[in-house]
Design a protein around this motif. Structure first.
Motif, PDB file in Angstrom:
ATOM      1  N   GLY A   1      47.877  18.270  63.320  1.00  0.00           N
ATOM      2  CA  GLY A   1      47.029  18.461  62.146  1.00  0.00           C
ATOM      3  C   GLY A   1      47.394  19.743  61.421  1.00  0.00           C
ATOM      4  N   ALA A   2      47.110  19.738  60.130  1.00  0.00           N
ATOM      5  CA  ALA A   2      47.472  20.895  59.312  1.00  0.00           C
ATOM      6  C   ALA A   2      46.571  22.081  59.572  1.00  0.00           C
ATOM      7  N   GLU A   3      45.284  21.826  59.869  1.00  0.00           N
ATOM      8  CA  GLU A   3      44.319  22.895  60.095  1.00  0.00           C
ATOM      9  C   GLU A   3      43.967  22.929  61.571  1.00  0.00           C
ATOM     10  N   LEU A   4      44.111  24.086  62.194  1.00  0.00           N
ATOM     11  CA  LEU A   4      43.850  24.209  63.619  1.00  0.00           C
ATOM     12  C   LEU A   4      42.420  23.832  63.960  1.00  0.00           C
ATOM     13  N   SER A   5      41.469  24.196  63.091  1.00  0.00           N
ATOM     14  CA  SER A   5      40.062  23.952  63.380  1.00  0.00           C
ATOM     15  C   SER A   5      39.700  22.477  63.392  1.00  0.00           C
ATOM     16  N   SER A   6      40.449  21.661  62.651  1.00  0.00           N
ATOM     17  CA  SER A   6      40.160  20.232  62.577  1.00  0.00           C
ATOM     18  C   SER A   6      41.269  19.383  63.187  1.00  0.00           C
ATOM     19  N   SER A   7      42.116  19.983  63.989  1.00  0.00           N
ATOM     20  CA  SER A   7      43.262  19.267  64.549  1.00  0.00           C
ATOM     21  C   SER A   7      42.869  18.504  65.806  1.00  0.00           C
ATOM     22  N   THR A   8      43.796  17.672  66.270  1.00  0.00           N
ATOM     23  CA  THR A   8      43.618  16.905  67.500  1.00  0.00           C
ATOM     24  C   THR A   8      44.467  17.531  68.596  1.00  0.00           C
ATOM     25  N   PRO A   9      43.846  17.955  69.714  1.00  0.00           N
ATOM     26  CA  PRO A   9      44.638  18.572  70.784  1.00  0.00           C
ATOM     27  C   PRO A   9      45.599  17.576  71.404  1.00  0.00           C
ATOM     28  N   LEU A  10      46.742  18.070  71.830  1.00  0.00           N
ATOM     29  CA  LEU A  10      47.780  17.233  72.430  1.00  0.00           C
ATOM     30  C   LEU A  10      48.274  17.864  73.726  1.00  0.00           C
ATOM     31  N   ILE A  11      48.315  17.047  74.766  1.00  0.00           N
ATOM     32  CA  ILE A  11      48.874  17.456  76.056  1.00  0.00           C
ATOM     33  C   ILE A  11      50.141  16.665  76.282  1.00  0.00           C
TER      34      ILE A  11
END
Length: 420
Positions: free
Chosen positions: A299-309
């Motif tokens: 995602g472009a914005e860290l606050s609204s992004s999707t975490p990825l492992i």
């Protein structure tokens, strides 16, 4: 707690316990909640604190099968003739008044009659020919009576928000007549494997192809962790395919989890695609197996992004990465309290050269034949060798540049603590 290897790890790699804490701290618990019945609540996480609607016990009741009496009445009987049995109180009866000058036959869980101040177990009671009771042993006022509200009082906290609902906690709720609770929505995890060599189990394998065991394993582990899994299958080893897969995954899931392609080879495209679609918090952990583990976001914005492992492609490395790093992140996302890792010292039943630059997690079984546990290797320790992982009872963690010497003690981490 850390593996005490921060000064000697391979440059650029994060200490395993630092990485674990990083993931826990980075997790943003879900806000979405739903109400479920108690029958549907197993394995869910409470979203709200549950307050006790009842005193527990609801009335003074008997902890034993025996006889309820007023001790002063018994002690005042002339000539020690004992007390007559004038009442019978089974479980489920109402609260009765103890007759003056007599006692009550009472059963476990039954309400103690008003006026009684002791319950004497039946094995300490004899009846004479007239049917009067005689008591043996010391007698203490209040013995064997469960007092109203001694466990919980109306209005006090019964279970706190964030509680994982296991059998005991569900039984506690049921004992208070509660039949529905508000819980966190299940975490949605998009799962995908990468690799042109991967094929599904059950298909015919050509030379060079490998059955996809990671996705089968992680489907089970995520389900055990009470996640809803969105299985996106195997993604081809190409930037375009990964871009398309990640674009879809980040729109449908709370967390994206992938395996393979996260190292630094020419055909490992996962890392650069993550960096193009979002970013990496860290890549590379000082543990063996599991070094290529990465944590990032889409995602472009860290606050609204999707975490990825991003887990390694080797199956044992993927399993270890899940247990030590991904699982606590999942728990924190679910709003659960993340338990500290359990470990205790166990002697090694073997000797071998120690690891260099990384902590090593040896898959071991415990031999109890000498009455104290001794760790033995469960089999081959290659990160591709699932046979040893399937037999292991736990891990011996060996610090970098530490030789394993038979008879010496090392930190042992039991596998049952990772059972989600």
């Amino acid at each position: 707690m850390n593996c005490q290897c921060g000064e000697i790890v391979t440059p650029g790699l994060l200490d395993v316990f630092d990485a674990r804490q990083w993931l826990i701290d980075a997790a943003m618990p879900l806000d979405a909640v739903e109400e479920v019945t108690l029958e549907q609540a197993a394995g869910r996480v409470l979203a709200e604190t549950v307050v006790a609607p009842l005193d527990m016990p609801g009335v003074d009741n008997s902890a034993m099968d025996g006889y309820a009496l007023r001790l002063a009445d018994y002690q005042a009987t002339p000539g020690g003739e004992g007390l007559p049995v004038l009442q019978r109180v089974p479980a489920g009866a109402g609260v009765l008044l103890l007759p003056q000058g007599g006692c009550a036959r009472i059963f476990t869980g039954a309400p103690v009659p008003m006026g009684a101040d002791i319950v004497v177990p039946q094995e300490r009671v004899t009846l004479n020919q007239r049917g009067h009771i005689h008591l043996k042993g010391g007698l203490v006022v209040g013995a064997n009576i469960r007092r109203q509200g001694e466990e919980t009082r109306i209005g006090t906290s019964l279970l706190a928000a964030g509680t994982f609902l296991d059998a005991a906690s569900i039984a506690l709720l049921a004992s208070h007549g509660i039949n529905a609770v508000t819980v966190k929505r299940r975490l949605r995890v998009a799962l995908l494997s990468t690799g042109d060599e991967l094929i599904a189990p059950g298909t015919v394998r050509s030379p060079g192809q490998v059955y996809d065991s990671n996705r089968a394993m992680l489907n089970v582990l995520l389900a055990q962790a009470q996640c809803d899994v969105l299985d996106l299958g195997v993604i081809a080893d190409s930037p375009q395919s990964l871009h398309q897969a990640f674009e879809h995954a980040q729109t449908v899931a709370d967390v994206v989890m992938c395996t393979g392609g996260v190292s630094v080879g020419e055909e490992d495209h996962v890392r650069p695609v993550i960096e193009q679609r979002g970013g990496l918090h860290f890549h590379g952990v000082a543990m063996k197996p599991g070094k290529p583990f990465a944590f990032g976001y889409l995602g472009a914005e860290l606050s609204s992004s999707t975490p990825l492992i991003a887990l390694p492609g080797n199956p044992v490395a993927s399993l270890v990465g899940w247990q030590l790093l991904a699982l606590p992140f999942i728990h924190a996302m679910q709003g659960r309290d993340v338990a500290a890792l359990q470990r205790y010292p166990v002697k090694a039943g073997f000797s071998q050269r120690g690891p260099q630059g990384r902590c090593e997690l040896l898959r071991v079984v415990l031999d109890w034949s000498q009455r104290v546990p001794v760790a033995q290797l469960a089999g081959g320790q290659g990160s591709h060798m699932l046979s040893a992982a399937s037999q292991a009872h736990g891990y011996l963690m060996i610090n970098p540049a530490t030789q394993v010497t038979e008879g010496s003690s090392y930190h042992y981490y039991p596998l049952n603590q990772f059972a989600a």
